[in-house]
Motif scaffolding. Structure first.
Motif, mmCIF file in Angstrom:
data_model
loop_
_atom_site.group_PDB
_atom_site.id
_atom_site.type_symbol
_atom_site.label_atom_id
_atom_site.label_comp_id
_atom_site.label_asym_id
_atom_site.label_seq_id
_atom_site.Cartn_x
_atom_site.Cartn_y
_atom_site.Cartn_z
ATOM 1 N N GLU A 1 1.040 -1.057 0.461
ATOM 2 C CA GLU A 1 -0.243 -0.076 0.201
ATOM 3 C C GLU A 1 0.959 0.907 0.063
ATOM 4 N N LYS A 2 2.341 1.040 -0.434
ATOM 5 C CA LYS A 2 2.962 2.762 -0.474
ATOM 6 C C LYS A 2 4.155 2.644 -1.293
ATOM 7 N N ALA A 3 4.581 3.433 -1.634
ATOM 8 C CA ALA A 3 5.579 3.791 -2.773
ATOM 9 C C ALA A 3 6.853 4.345 -2.020
ATOM 10 N N ILE A 4 7.775 2.732 -2.100
ATOM 11 C CA ILE A 4 8.897 2.835 -1.256
ATOM 12 C C ILE A 4 10.268 3.752 -2.049
ATOM 13 N N VAL A 5 11.523 3.800 -1.867
ATOM 14 C CA VAL A 5 12.153 4.357 -2.204
ATOM 15 C C VAL A 5 13.426 3.312 -1.225
ATOM 16 N N LEU A 6 14.089 3.111 -1.779
ATOM 17 C CA LEU A 6 15.573 2.704 -0.467
ATOM 18 C C LEU A 6 16.997 2.494 -1.015
ATOM 19 N N SER A 7 17.901 3.366 -1.072
ATOM 20 C CA SER A 7 19.286 3.029 -1.297
ATOM 21 C C SER A 7 19.497 2.287 -0.587
ATOM 22 N N THR A 8 20.748 1.890 -1.161
ATOM 23 C CA THR A 8 21.688 0.797 -0.873
ATOM 24 C C THR A 8 23.267 0.276 -1.437
ATOM 25 N N HIS A 9 23.624 0.050 -0.977
ATOM 26 C CA HIS A 9 25.042 -0.270 -1.753
ATOM 27 C C HIS A 9 25.128 -1.805 -1.864
ATOM 28 N N ILE A 10 24.511 -2.600 -1.206
ATOM 29 C CA ILE A 10 24.044 -4.169 -1.588
ATOM 30 C C ILE A 10 23.421 -4.678 -2.229
ATOM 31 N N LEU A 11 24.373 -4.954 -3.338
ATOM 32 C CA LEU A 11 23.502 -4.989 -4.886
ATOM 33 C C LEU A 11 22.231 -6.322 -4.525
ATOM 34 N N GLU A 12 22.402 -7.446 -4.040
ATOM 35 C CA GLU A 12 21.790 -8.148 -3.333
ATOM 36 C C GLU A 12 20.309 -7.952 -2.985
ATOM 37 N N GLU A 13 20.234 -6.724 -2.067
ATOM 38 C CA GLU A 13 19.019 -6.263 -1.728
ATOM 39 C C GLU A 13 17.676 -5.232 -2.271
ATOM 40 N N VAL A 14 18.325 -5.730 -4.115
ATOM 41 C CA VAL A 14 17.573 -5.129 -4.819
ATOM 42 C C VAL A 14 16.866 -6.527 -5.163
#
Ligand SMILES: Nc1ncnc2c1ncn2[C@@H]1O[C@H](COP(=O)(O)OP(=O)(O)OP(=O)(O)O)[C@@H](O)[C@H]1O
Ligand SMILES: [Mg+2]
Lengths: 244, 241
Positions: free
Chosen positions: B181-194
């Motif tokens: 139910e949301k729009a989420i933007v997250l930044s990360t340096h962990i590629l697996e997280e994507v």
């Protein structure tokens, strides 16, 4: 209004969460005592008033108030919490006002804790308590002016020591503006209008009346508008400097 | 729910963000990738109304951030980079400060706080001063603060940085659970997280968008399916213009 209260509450609690509040209060009370009873000759004067007490406030505030105000924005910027604060749904005015009022309320607490001096003078004689009350009001108003200047300067830097030193210097300027020695520097060359302007910014001149029990609307307006101007500048500076 | 159009930000002569445009809709989790100094945090700061853009604009739930910042901010939950917190408060005090500042109704406030606390498992540190907490707990307090008011838009700058593997897993599940139910933007340096949480990835380097697509598309760019190779290739290539 509600938002100002939220910021105010957090900020005031912040003072008491660290030893700062207690150190400040104790030193403030010791120094007012020393100034009033030793330097001010409270007993020797044998007069039932608090003149010596109020007379030292501009000097006491000169060092103590910048110590209170230096953290207001400098710390917020250093720790990065300014980003948190300014992404909450609050306006800049509310944040600036809330923080300022918290610091002002804290000085009011410090001032209120000097009540034993008031009790002493009432025990020893029959002072005019109206004059004393006006003195307290004037002192609080002047403290507000010191605080607004200090808050504004603390927004310029993220270093609290720099904020302190610069605030003391600027406030010293405002205190000394009415002194003959300072005015003499201008006397030789500057037009009279400039000299009058400089001396009209003196805290001492505007505070003197109230410390003696005389409320002059012009003094109240002076301190009030000084506070408003510095807080407006404070908001502008926070907005400009928050990026770096 | 998030619309960014031709957003740029200059710092003196440095162009930190250069004409970035994208949209994020409800149900999307956008992973924001890029090398250090790429402009990820700067973009997020403009999106959340902390920094004013040099040009372009950001809209959140139809509200233009620069025009009505207070309304826009009320739709956003934001975890700033490094999770700055008031160290002299306890998590309990801090969360109730944020709840009040967010204007949560008196009756709901404690429920919302309890909900966030249990989602991030903060029960054991509720009354410990934040400055004495471990890095991972600080990050979790920052996350709790961001989801407290159940915002439509979540902006998380490196949400799993400094978390142990269990907590990383926990936070990723949390993000997935909220994603619908949301729009989420997250930044990360962990590629697996994507791979693990994002429905879409944007790679940005030197302020410009270099890739915008699904994690699968990203992976497909490398013959062996190695994300870090693709990342290196995309971000070290000279800007295409
Ligand atoms: N206040 C500022 N003043 C000057 N330059 C800045 C400022 N903030 C950011 N920059 C510069 O803008 C560029 C982008 O920074 P940003 O913090 O957005 O990068 P990032 O992608 O978040 O990097 P990281 O992965 O290291 O967090 C960097 O070159 C940085 O030095
Ligand atoms: Mg960053």
């Amino acid at each position: 209004m509600r938002n100002i209260k939220v910021v105010f509450k957090r900020e005031l609690a912040g003072y008491f969460a660290t030893p700062l509040a207690y150190v400040f209060l104790v030193i403030f009370l010791i120094l007012t005592g020393v100034f009033t009873f030793y330097l001010g000759g409270f007993f020797e004067r044998e007069q039932a008033d608090l003149q010596p007490f109020f007379a030292f406030h501009p000097w006491l505030y000169l060092f103590l108030i910048p110590a209170l105000s230096m953290r207001l924005w400098a710390e917020e910027r250093k720790s990065g919490t300014v980003e948190l604060l300014l992404t909450l749904p609050l306006s800049m005015t509310q944040a600036v006002t809330g923080k300022f009022l918290a610091a002002w309320c804290f000085t009011a607490i410090a001032l209120a804790l000097t009540f034993p001096i008031w009790i002493t003078v009432n025990y020893l004689g029959t002072p005019d308590n109206g004059v004393i009350f006006t003195g307290y009001l004037g002192s609080l108003l002047m403290a507000g002016a010191y605080l607004a200047i200090g808050a504004c300067i603390s927004a310029v830097t993220r270093n609290q020591v720099i904020a302190f030193v610069v605030s003391v210097t600027v406030c010293l300027g405002f205190v000394l503006a009415g002194f003959p020695a300072v005015l003499d520097v201008f006397a030789g060359w500057a037009p009279q209008a400039l000299i009058d302007t400089v001396s009209s910014f003196s805290f001492l001149t505007h505070y003197q009346g109230m410390s003696r029990g005389i409320i002059d609307l012009r003094d109240v307006i002076f301190f009030g508008s000084l506070i408003a101007c510095f807080l407006a500048a404070n908001a502008l500076i926070v907005d400009l400097k928050k990026a770096d | 729910m998030i619309e960014i159009e031709h957003l740029s930000r200059h710092f003196g002569s440095l162009i930190a963000v250069d004409d970035v445009s994208f949209e994020v809709g409800r149900g999307e989790v956008l992973g924001f990738l890029g090398p250090n100094g790429a402009g990820k945090s700067t973009t997020m700061k403009m999106l959340t109304g902390f920094l004013a853009p040099t040009s372009g604009f950001a809209r959140v739930c139809g509200v233009e951030v620069a025009e009505s910042p207070i309304e826009a901010k009320s739709h956003i939950g934001y975890l700033p980079e490094g999770a700055p917190l008031y160290g002299d408060m306890t998590p309990a005090e801090f969360l109730s400060f944020v709840a009040e500042a967010r204007g949560l109704a008196n009756g709901m406030r404690q429920n919302q706080i309890d909900e966030a606390v249990s989602r991030l498992q903060l029960e054991s540190v509720l009354n410990q001063r934040i400055e004495t907490l471990s890095k991972g707990f600080k990050r979790r307090v920052g996350l709790a603060q961001a989801i407290l008011h159940d915002p439509d838009v979540l902006i998380l700058d490196e949400p799993t940085d400094g978390l142990d593997p269990n907590q990383k897993h926990q936070v990723r599940s949390l993000i997935r659970a909220m994603a619908k139910e949301k729009a989420i933007v997250l930044s990360t340096h962990i590629l697996e997280e994507v791979d693990a949480v994002c429905t879409r990835a944007i790679i940005i380097a030197e302020g410009t968008i270099r890739f915008d697509g699904t994690p699968e598309e990203l992976r497909a760019r490398s013959p062996e399916g190695k994300l870090d190779e693709v990342f290196r290739e995309i971000t070290t290539a000279p800007a295409a213009n």
